[in-house]
Design a protein around this motif. Structure first.
Motif, short mmCIF file in Angstrom:
data_model
loop_
_atom_site.label_atom_id
_atom_site.label_comp_id
_atom_site.label_asym_id
_atom_site.label_seq_id
_atom_site.Cartn_x
_atom_site.Cartn_y
_atom_site.Cartn_z
N UNK A 127 -12.05 -8.25 -40.57
CA UNK A 127 -10.85 -7.78 -41.27
C UNK A 127 -10.82 -6.26 -41.16
N UNK A 128 -9.79 -5.76 -40.53
CA UNK A 128 -9.56 -4.32 -40.46
C UNK A 128 -8.48 -4.01 -41.49
N UNK A 131 -6.36 -8.97 -39.95
CA UNK A 131 -7.46 -9.82 -39.49
C UNK A 131 -7.53 -9.89 -37.97
N UNK A 132 -8.75 -10.01 -37.48
CA UNK A 132 -8.99 -10.22 -36.05
C UNK A 132 -9.85 -11.47 -35.94
N UNK A 133 -9.41 -12.41 -35.14
CA UNK A 133 -10.08 -13.69 -34.96
C UNK A 133 -10.47 -13.83 -33.50
N UNK A 134 -11.77 -13.95 -33.26
CA UNK A 134 -12.27 -14.22 -31.91
C UNK A 134 -12.55 -15.70 -31.78
N UNK A 156 -9.80 -17.83 -46.35
CA UNK A 156 -11.22 -18.20 -46.32
C UNK A 156 -11.75 -18.18 -44.89
N UNK A 157 -10.97 -18.72 -43.97
CA UNK A 157 -11.38 -18.77 -42.57
C UNK A 157 -11.46 -17.36 -42.00
N UNK A 158 -10.44 -16.56 -42.25
CA UNK A 158 -10.38 -15.20 -41.69
C UNK A 158 -11.35 -14.25 -42.37
N UNK A 190 -0.73 -11.07 -37.38
CA UNK A 190 0.04 -12.31 -37.52
C UNK A 190 -0.36 -13.36 -36.50
N UNK A 191 -0.83 -12.92 -35.33
CA UNK A 191 -1.25 -13.88 -34.30
C UNK A 191 -2.47 -14.68 -34.76
N UNK A 192 -3.33 -14.08 -35.59
CA UNK A 192 -4.49 -14.82 -36.12
C UNK A 192 -4.01 -15.96 -37.01
N UNK A 193 -3.02 -15.69 -37.84
CA UNK A 193 -2.45 -16.74 -38.69
C UNK A 193 -1.74 -17.79 -37.84
#
Length: 154
Positions: free
Chosen positions: A34-35, A62-65, A13-15, A80-83
């Protein structure tokens, strides 16, 4: 459509943008994307016998800024770093996610006739790893949730 059942769903949900543009936990301003990555999978022996040479599937990436409003640092976390970034924050983020995401289908509200109809799906096939033919309970409820959504009932 359905209730969230665990940390992976909270993270998803967050990503998927639930908090994009919001300051979360009075500290983080987040944006998400999300790529999709193509992943090669080796065919198994049975697939090779049928002439399958290559299997490619897409995988979420996923990419999280994150802007840390306390320090001014901007970081980007991919895959995996986003998680990994989100995981230690899940105990604090879970109540926020649950307050914003209301399920439109609840398994305990399924009608008997709906369960009887959906229970017939796939009775002629036992899926790999399954002990019985047909859909697993979770699959039954996903089918019912989708049916209700498509028919404007949820």
């Amino acid at each position: 459509m359905m209730p969230i059942v665990g940390p992976a769903h909270i993270a998803a949900e967050i990503l998927n943008g639930m908090f994009d543009g919001d300051v979360v936990l009075n500290r983080y301003l987040v944006s998400t994307l999300i790529m999709f990555k193509l992943v090669n999978i080796a065919p198994d022996d049975e697939q090779r016998q049928k002439g399958v040479c290559e299997i490619r599937r897409t995988s979420d990436h996923p990419i999280l800024g994150v802007l840390d409003t306390h320090t001014g640092d901007v970081t980007y976390h991919a895959g995996d770093d986003a998680f990994a970034f989100i995981t230690p924050l899940l105990p604090q983020l879970t109540p926020l996610v649950l307050s914003r995401r209301r399920p439109r289908y609840m398994p305990d509200e399924a009608n008997d006739w709906e369960l009887e109809v959906v229970a017939r799906i796939g009775r002629d096939k036992t899926l790999p790893g399954a002990t019985d033919p047909g859909l697993a309970d979770q699959q039954v409820h996903r089918v019912l949730a989708m049916w209700r959504m498509l028919n404007g009932q949820a």
